[in-house]
Design an enzyme around this catalytic site. Structure first.
Site, PDB file in Angstrom:
ATOM      1  N   ASP A   1      26.422  37.771  35.390  1.00  0.00           N
ATOM      2  CA  ASP A   1      26.989  36.886  36.399  1.00  0.00           C
ATOM      3  C   ASP A   1      25.875  36.043  37.012  1.00  0.00           C
ATOM      4  O   ASP A   1      24.916  35.682  36.323  1.00  0.00           O
ATOM      5  CB  ASP A   1      27.718  37.726  37.449  1.00  0.00           C
ATOM      6  CG  ASP A   1      28.928  37.031  38.016  1.00  0.00           C
ATOM      7  OD1 ASP A   1      28.743  36.020  38.716  1.00  0.00           O
ATOM      8  OD2 ASP A   1      30.048  37.487  37.770  1.00  0.00           O
TER       9      ASP A   1
ATOM     10  N   ASN B   1      41.814  32.645  35.158  1.00  0.00           N
ATOM     11  CA  ASN B   1      42.572  32.270  36.355  1.00  0.00           C
ATOM     12  C   ASN B   1      43.360  30.978  36.134  1.00  0.00           C
ATOM     13  O   ASN B   1      43.404  30.110  36.992  1.00  0.00           O
ATOM     14  CB  ASN B   1      41.619  32.094  37.540  1.00  0.00           C
ATOM     15  CG  ASN B   1      40.798  33.325  37.811  1.00  0.00           C
ATOM     16  OD1 ASN B   1      41.268  34.442  37.642  1.00  0.00           O
ATOM     17  ND2 ASN B   1      39.551  33.131  38.210  1.00  0.00           N
TER      18      ASN B   1
ATOM     19  N   SER C   1      38.176  37.690  38.171  1.00  0.00           N
ATOM     20  CA  SER C   1      36.770  38.074  38.341  1.00  0.00           C
ATOM     21  C   SER C   1      36.637  39.326  39.195  1.00  0.00           C
ATOM     22  O   SER C   1      35.716  40.122  39.006  1.00  0.00           O
ATOM     23  CB  SER C   1      35.986  36.936  39.010  1.00  0.00           C
ATOM     24  OG  SER C   1      35.758  35.878  38.123  1.00  0.00           O
TER      25      SER C   1
END
Length: 707
Positions: free
Chosen positions: A117, A246, A310
């Site tokens: 990340d 998403n 996430s």
């Protein structure tokens, strides 16, 4: 909103001399050198072991065109950008019952969770005690960076807190609480990075032996570079957790790498167990977890609520850490998580197996509680398989079956049941074939069927006390092109034989037949097409597969296609499930597949010669092969040629393009081949022969289909 997304897509290549940052997947030293020689500059080189190397750098369009023709180059693709997009607000530890296992002493101690990340805040009071070694592809910038892999964004810190924040009575607590966190910083403080950077981070984490990889990032299109890295990590016993995306509300929109079979795609739920509106859906979704309004850590020692898949992803990663700490393998961990998930009643393409249930997954611990060691099942007293339909007409058909076992009985009565598709109760008929005192095939002709109607049938066997049946197989009466699918045979740990039947050609003289197959629930990411070849008369056809995943259910369907564009016909979809291994005592010991029974140097004194020059172009499932008849001595009237091709490592299943070219003088030859396996290396050569029995082969060359 904050979500980590790989949202860049490869731009179409123009015809001019443009130079872009690209990634070249190679194999062997020649491929590496070729890529480096063609590069205007080389930025990075990633070694994926047996899979090959990746060269990252600047390449012109002309260089790309040359590299794509080389047999030592597996793929060339643009190095897509990656972004961390802000999301709205997080919650979920209580809902998945993680706090219950903490009270039972299950904390994840000894497990290692890599967070790929924007980094992790190394000073955060809820994370500092759990943070171990890290790695920076994108270095932390600004004045608050203690480490190169420190978080200068917050997204990675937030995910780390959900997965594994300490239980210190302050702030938040993670799904696991004492695993070791490893920041793999593949995204910058502005939330951008590259596919090659993500792949580099995956490889680093796998090389360290970290058992869990958590990736709250995604892309609407795939990346061969990232999939190389995923496969590399999977081979090193890493369980890979990735966000579904998403993009919701949407249909069939799971993002990569979650859509790849190597990863567990995680969907998101809201309080009250509704699916989060933003959660991407598709058959690749494997599990879901809380992702709306989840409170967790952010940089500078703070806490905030974010929403997104996430956030759902590190819930599953933390649970995976708890299981790895108990000694479960990556495969066992993945299976345990899905088998213990709670069914919320949503469609499987939304929730996958259901909501993460940490308490049920972790259980009492201790070496994984031996979850997947069921007692040996009692042998089936009888065994029968449904076969294919032959001699199919407008109102008649011959049904086939196979009695595979008699159990303790000396004989069994066999027969068939058939009915119109969709109306079994109202149309079912039974036809008894007779008694059998030995295993073997049996058949029965039935008449009085209705023309152009779909039927299903199955074989049965009874010993008087019990009855067994085979799988139902569909067929359609009529005079058109007609193909049916039969149950797979020879199913092992990573092998199976697909079976189909060309029941009728109708008005066509020939049809190409083959199969589509995919891992159940992951059709978009795993669909493969295998052409068996041309058929000019009805009959059974098969295809042997030797590279399947163990303990996996596959769906397959037979097809027939007379011209690749019109009148294509498919049978019904059937399934089979692979076992743990083909041979648990001697796994992975194939029989020298690259040494078929053929002369190494067939007739070197032949009065003609051929040369294979490579490919004109290659797509994900097809290629145009090119070559040349370079010499033809006097006295040779004509030379016939064909291209032979096979997937590298499986030469025993060589295919040949049936419509051979006939040449009366030296010249170029080319041929289209279809049904290739995407993203794999194939080998081809030219066979040539004359009317006097002379035969020669060209040198072999390799090419790689697109992913």
């Amino acid at each position: 909103m904050v979500a980590a997304e790989i949202i860049g897509t490869a731009a179409a290549r123009g015809s001019g001399t443009t130079r872009k940052r690209r990634v070249v997947g190679t194999k062997g030293l020649f491929g590496i050198e070729a890529a480096k020689n063609e590069a205007d500059s080389v930025d990075n080189e990633i070694d994926f072991g047996d899979r090959g190397d990746v060269i990252v750098g600047s390449f012109s369009d002309e260089a790309v065109a040359r590299l794509e023709k080389k047999s030592d180059v597996r793929y060339v693709e643009d190095d897509i950008e990656v972004y961390a997009l802000e999301q709205t607000k997080p919650w979920g530890i209580d809902r998945v019952d993680a706090d219950v296992v903490h009270g039972n002493g299950k904390t994840g101690e000894g497990a290692h969770i890599a967070i790929l990340d924007t980094g992790i805040d190394s000073d955060h009071p809820d994370l500092q005690a759990n943070v171990g070694e890290g790695y920076a592809v994108e270095e932390c910038s600004g004045g608050d960076c203690n480490e190169d892999w420190d978080d200068d964004h917050s997204h990675g810190t937030h995910c780390a807190g959900i997965a594994n924040a300490v239980d210190n009575g302050k702030g938040v607590v993670g799904v696991s609480t004492e695993a070791t966190l490893h920041a793999v910083k593949v995204l910058s403080g502005e939330g951008s990075g590259s596919a090659s950077g993500v792949a580099e981070g995956i490889k680093w984490a796998a090389d360290q032996g970290y058992g869990v990889l958590s990736m709250s990032l995604g892309a609407s299109s795939g990346s061969s570079t990232i999939q190389d890295a995923l496969q590399y990590a999977q081979e090193r016993d890493c369980v890979i957790i990735a966000a579904a995306g998403n993009a919701g509300p949407c249909t069939d929109c799971v993002h990569y790498p979650g859509a790849y079979p190597e990863a567990m795609a995680v969907g998101s739920t809201a309080e009250g167990d509704a699916m989060s509106e933003f959660s991407s859906t598709g058959e690749e979704v494997e599990i879901c977890a809380p992702g709306s309004d989840v409170l967790s850590c952010v940089k500078d020692g703070d806490y905030k609520k974010y929403s997104g898949t996430s956030m759902a992803t590190p819930h599953v990663a933390g649970a995976a850490g708890l299981l790895r700490a108990q000694g479960l393998s990556a495969e066992e961990t993945r299976k345990r998580l899905t088998e213990t998930a709670e069914d919320l009643g949503h469609d499987s393409n939304e929730q996958g197996a259901g909501l993460l249930n940490v308490e049920k997954a972790v259980g009492d611990g201790g070496g994984g509680d031996e979850p997947d060691e069921p007692d040996e099942p009692e042998p089936t007293p009888l065994g029968v398989e449904t076969g294919s339909v032959t001699e199919l007409g407008e109102t008649e058909a011959t049904l086939g079956g196979n009695l595979t076992g008699l159990g303790d009985s000396s004989s069994a009565t066999v027969g068939f049941r058939y009915w119109e598709s969709g109306d079994r109760e109202g149309t079912e008929q039974t036809v008894e074939v007779g008694s059998r005192d030995a295993t073997g095939e049996f058949s029965q002709a039935v008449t009085g069927l209705t023309a152009e109607v779909s039927y299903q049938f199955l074989a049965y066997a009874t010993d008087g006390d019990s009855e067994v049946t085979g799988a139902a197989v569909e067929f359609t009466t009529g005079s058109g092109l007609n193909v049916s699918t039969a149950p797979a045979t020879n199913v092992g740990g990573n092998t199976a034989t697909l079976v189909g039947n060309l029941q009728g050609l109708g008005d066509f003289d020939e049809a190409d037949v083959g199969f589509h197959y995919w891992a159940e629930g992951k059709k978009k990411a795993t669909l493969e097409i295998r052409e068996v070849g041309e058929r000019t008369s009805p009959g059974e056809f098969t295809f042997d597969i030797s590279d399947l995943r163990t303990d996996t259910t596959y769906v397959f369907v037979a097809y027939g296609d007379p011209d690749w564009s019109e009148a294509e016909d498919f049978g019904s979809e059937l399934t089979f499930t692979t076992g743990s291994t083909d041979d648990p005592d001697e796994p992975d010991e194939p029989d020298e597949p690259d040494e078929p029974d053929e002369p190494d140097e067939p007739n070197p004194d032949a009065p003609f010669a051929v040369e294979a020059t490579g490919t004109d172009w290659v797509t994900r499932g097809a290629a145009k092969l090119v070559g040349e008849l370079t010499r033809m001595d006097d006295g040779v009237g004509r030379v016939q040629t064909e291209f032979q091709y096979w997937m590298k490592g499986n030469k025993s299943s060589t295919f040949a393009v049936d419509d051979a070219d006939t040449l009366y003088r030296p010249g170029e030859i080319d041929e289209m081949v279809w049904g290739l396996r995407r993203g794999e290396t194939h080998v081809s050569r030219i066979r040539a022969w004359d009317d006097n029995g002379n035969e020669v082969f060209s040198d072999e060359f390799e090419f790689v289909t697109q992913s």
